[in-house]
Design an enzyme around this catalytic site. Structure first.
Site, PDB file in Angstrom:
ATOM      1  N   HIS A 199       0.639  -1.624   0.402  1.00  0.00           N
ATOM      2  CA  HIS A 199      -0.164  -0.653  -0.396  1.00  0.00           C
ATOM      3  C   HIS A 199       0.711   0.890   0.175  1.00  0.00           C
ATOM      4  O   HIS A 199       0.666   2.256  -0.133  1.00  0.00           O
ATOM      5  CB  HIS A 199      -0.927  -0.306   0.938  1.00  0.00           C
ATOM      6  CG  HIS A 199      -2.463   0.972   1.343  1.00  0.00           C
ATOM      7  ND1 HIS A 199      -2.171   2.088   1.468  1.00  0.00           N
ATOM      8  CD2 HIS A 199      -3.329   0.830   0.401  1.00  0.00           C
ATOM      9  CE1 HIS A 199      -3.623   2.792   1.993  1.00  0.00           C
ATOM     10  NE2 HIS A 199      -4.357   1.641   0.479  1.00  0.00           N
ATOM     11  N   LYS A 201       3.819   4.988  -1.300  1.00  0.00           N
ATOM     12  CA  LYS A 201       3.343   5.252  -1.795  1.00  0.00           C
ATOM     13  C   LYS A 201       4.339   6.622  -2.320  1.00  0.00           C
ATOM     14  O   LYS A 201       4.163   7.227  -0.927  1.00  0.00           O
ATOM     15  CB  LYS A 201       1.921   6.123  -2.078  1.00  0.00           C
ATOM     16  CG  LYS A 201       0.901   5.148  -1.671  1.00  0.00           C
ATOM     17  CD  LYS A 201      -0.313   6.157  -1.455  1.00  0.00           C
ATOM     18  CE  LYS A 201      -1.564   5.089  -0.324  1.00  0.00           C
ATOM     19  NZ  LYS A 201      -1.850   3.702  -1.235  1.00  0.00           N
ATOM     20  N   ASP A 206      16.977   9.836  -8.106  1.00  0.00           N
ATOM     21  CA  ASP A 206      18.602  10.444  -8.077  1.00  0.00           C
ATOM     22  C   ASP A 206      19.210  10.358  -6.669  1.00  0.00           C
ATOM     23  O   ASP A 206      20.211  10.786  -5.977  1.00  0.00           O
ATOM     24  CB  ASP A 206      18.754  11.552  -8.279  1.00  0.00           C
ATOM     25  CG  ASP A 206      18.259  11.648 -10.035  1.00  0.00           C
ATOM     26  OD1 ASP A 206      18.486  10.557 -10.949  1.00  0.00           O
ATOM     27  OD2 ASP A 206      18.870  12.485 -10.427  1.00  0.00           O
ATOM     28  N   ASN A 216      -2.192   7.911  -4.808  1.00  0.00           N
ATOM     29  CA  ASN A 216      -2.176   6.651  -5.940  1.00  0.00           C
ATOM     30  C   ASN A 216      -0.946   6.744  -7.056  1.00  0.00           C
ATOM     31  O   ASN A 216      -1.504   7.644  -8.196  1.00  0.00           O
ATOM     32  CB  ASN A 216      -3.563   5.182  -6.462  1.00  0.00           C
ATOM     33  CG  ASN A 216      -3.206   5.292  -4.531  1.00  0.00           C
ATOM     34  OD1 ASN A 216      -2.350   3.830  -3.887  1.00  0.00           O
ATOM     35  ND2 ASN A 216      -4.552   4.638  -3.534  1.00  0.00           N
ATOM     36  N   HIS A 414      -8.371  11.823   0.703  1.00  0.00           N
ATOM     37  CA  HIS A 414      -7.989  10.441   0.992  1.00  0.00           C
ATOM     38  C   HIS A 414      -6.438  10.654   1.937  1.00  0.00           C
ATOM     39  O   HIS A 414      -5.198   9.737   1.957  1.00  0.00           O
ATOM     40  CB  HIS A 414      -7.306  10.040  -0.471  1.00  0.00           C
ATOM     41  CG  HIS A 414      -6.965   8.478  -0.474  1.00  0.00           C
ATOM     42  ND1 HIS A 414      -5.174   8.222  -0.946  1.00  0.00           N
ATOM     43  CD2 HIS A 414      -6.887   6.998   0.144  1.00  0.00           C
ATOM     44  CE1 HIS A 414      -5.388   6.957  -0.894  1.00  0.00           C
ATOM     45  NE2 HIS A 414      -6.588   6.665  -0.542  1.00  0.00           N
ATOM     46  N   PHE A 436      -0.909  -1.922   9.325  1.00  0.00           N
ATOM     47  CA  PHE A 436       0.025  -1.418  10.572  1.00  0.00           C
ATOM     48  C   PHE A 436       0.686  -3.207  10.308  1.00  0.00           C
ATOM     49  O   PHE A 436       1.815  -3.245  11.382  1.00  0.00           O
ATOM     50  CB  PHE A 436      -0.273  -1.194  11.721  1.00  0.00           C
ATOM     51  CG  PHE A 436      -1.026   0.513  11.504  1.00  0.00           C
ATOM     52  CD1 PHE A 436       0.095   1.421  11.131  1.00  0.00           C
ATOM     53  CD2 PHE A 436      -2.029   0.681  11.071  1.00  0.00           C
ATOM     54  CE1 PHE A 436      -0.336   2.107  10.826  1.00  0.00           C
ATOM     55  CE2 PHE A 436      -2.439   2.024  11.631  1.00  0.00           C
ATOM     56  CZ  PHE A 436      -1.725   3.140  10.688  1.00  0.00           C
TER      57      PHE A 436
END
EC number: 3.1.16.1
Length: 488
Positions: A199, A201, A206, A216, A414, A436
């Protein structure tokens, strides 16, 4: 029987008296001795100073070596780190009186892509950046499609692109096009490994800049869903540490892989809750570290996400502001059902024992779990003048017109963050047990004093949303909201 020995007394040679030196020679000798002592002291100090300097330079250059014990503070980071909050504000959602305004997620992503020189690592849940992916014909998908086009251009210009994605059960067109452009893709089967999903994101560019937040790889996350994240620029110390989390996903994306009982030392970190990284953030001293979930994906030194979150809650003395899509003190996806009060207990304890002001801004839309309402009402019931417990809960509803309502899985807040008077927590997980204990997620934690820093910026975003007309009390009439909110 001892042999008979003859002992003869030895005569100690008598020292002849030495001739006395003239007084002027004695004074000269003393002066020379004093000078020699000073020269020796200077030489010793020079050697010690040079050794200390070389040690510091060595630590700067080779900071990733395992030179510290578990309780020794690592060297500070001297990068000029700059943190910028970025948001996706759904079309039609306006804050006309707000003084808080942040760059858009798409603007930040396109800037990172334009500035990439050598590498880009992306940890992602799923990929739907185009209208074709969602079977829609929405003009607002244009931003996502532009991001995909810029991603496809990276490998041909020499940028190494690696993508770790949760083993998909949905569209693959975006990933296939990126593979064809020269990107590397690995699918992580978290269902097999931990019974969860990937899940997370985040992007690392670099090994110097990174994005971490709620968005997402979905065109709706840029124009139709309210998102919040942070872009950290010129902060290679933290970026390299985030790369270690990515490397764990990359390792688990290999065919036939399993979670090691003990992770190799190359995955270890020195930066955690006990020894956070000392950085200069937006010109102000700060402490920062990255946490990860679930615990089996935490090599030595890595603080588990839940432990980091609870430490922020337990350390608060004035207020705790939380904005998260889902809040459930349960193992949301377990059968049979299981109660999971870890976070709930921490919030109640903060309000009751320490008098901390607690505010929860929970999302409400057509896919909200109706069972959330009972738990939220239970928390809100603690708001009592007699006990001086101050907990308030509101629901954030994104307004939706008829055409927007036809966009699947859109029009929702979200966000996944928390801010207190001391710290900021920006994560990628919803707040229920399974996220978790089974699902892979990452969070950035920053402690920073003063105004103008990341913490105060995050507080301003929360208060803007809390005081907006889109936030509703739990006893608000559902008819007055005009949206498919399942919690009213």
């Amino acid at each position: 029987m001892k042999p008979k020995l003859m002992y003869q007394e030895l005569k100690v040679p008598v020292e002849e008296p030495a001739g006395e030196l003239p007084l002027n020679e004695i004074e000269a000798w003393k002066a020379a001795e004093k000078k020699a002592r000073w020269v020796l002291l200077v030489l010793i100090l020079a050697v010690v100073g040079f050794g200390a300097l070389m040690t510091q330079l060595f630590l700067w250059e080779y900071g990733d070596l395992h030179l510290f014990g578990p309780n020794q503070r690592p060297a500070p980071c001297y990068d000029p780190c700059e943190a910028v909050l970025v948001e996706s504000i759904p079309e039609g959602l306006e804050f006309p009186n707000a003084t808080t305004s942040n760059p858009s997620t798409s603007q930040a992503w396109l800037g990172l892509l334009a500035g990439a020189h050598s590498s880009l690592d992306i940890a992602s849940f799923y990929w739907t950046l185009t209208n074709n992916d969602t079977h829609t014909q929405e003009p607002s998908a244009q931003q996502g499609e532009e991001v995909l086009q810029q991603l496809q251009a990276l490998a041909p210009r020499g940028v190494k692109v690696r993508i770790a994605v949760s083993k998909p059960n949905g569209p693959l067109a975006d990933l296939q096009s990126l593979l064809q452009s020269g990107a590397q893709v690995r699918m992580v089967d978290m269902q097999k490994l931990t019974h969860g999903v990937l899940h997370t994101k985040f992007w690392v560019v670099d090994q110097t800049h990174f994005y971490l937040g709620s968005a997402n790889m979905d065109w709706r996350s840029l124009t139709q869903v309210k998102e919040l994240g942070v872009v950290m620029y010129n902060c290679s110390c933290l970026a390299r540490d985030l790369t270690k989390i990515f490397e764990a996903y990359w390792f688990l994306g290999q065919a036939g892989s399993s979670i090691p009982s003990t992770w190799p030392r190359s995955f270890d970190t020195r930066y955690n809750q006990e020894t956070p990284m000392e950085i200069c953030l937006n010109g102000t001293p700060a402490l920062a570290y990255l946490a990860s979930a679930p615990p089996p994906l935490c090599p030595s030194g890595r603080t588990p996400d839940l432990k980091a979150l609870l430490n922020v809650v337990d350390s608060a003395r004035s207020f705790i502001y939380i904005a998260v899509m889902n809040y459930l003190p349960t193992m949301e996806f377990s059968h049979p059902r299981r109660f999971w009060p870890a976070i709930d207990d921490g919030l109640r304890r903060a309000a009751y024992e320490r008098g901390v002001k607690v505010r929860l801004l929970i999302s409400c839309w057509g896919h909200s779990d109706p069972s959330m309402r009972s738990f939220l009402l239970s928390l809100a019931a603690l708001h009592d003048n007699h006990t001086h417990s101050d907990i308030q809960v509101k629901l954030f509803v994104v307004p939706t017109d008829e055409s927007q309502a036809r966009i699947p899985y859109a029009r929702v807040n979200h966000n996944k963050y928390m801010v207190t008077e001391r710290a900021s927590y920006i994560g990628t997980s919803n707040w229920s047990g399974s996220y978790f204990t089974e699902t892979a997620g990452t969070s950035l934690l920053v402690t920073q004093n003063g105004h103008g820093g990341l913490r105060s910026q995050l507080e301003a975003v929360f208060l803007r949303d809390w005081e907006s007309p889109y936030s509703h009390d739990l006893d608000t009439s559902a008819n007055s909201v005009g949206n498919a909110c399942r919690l009213l």
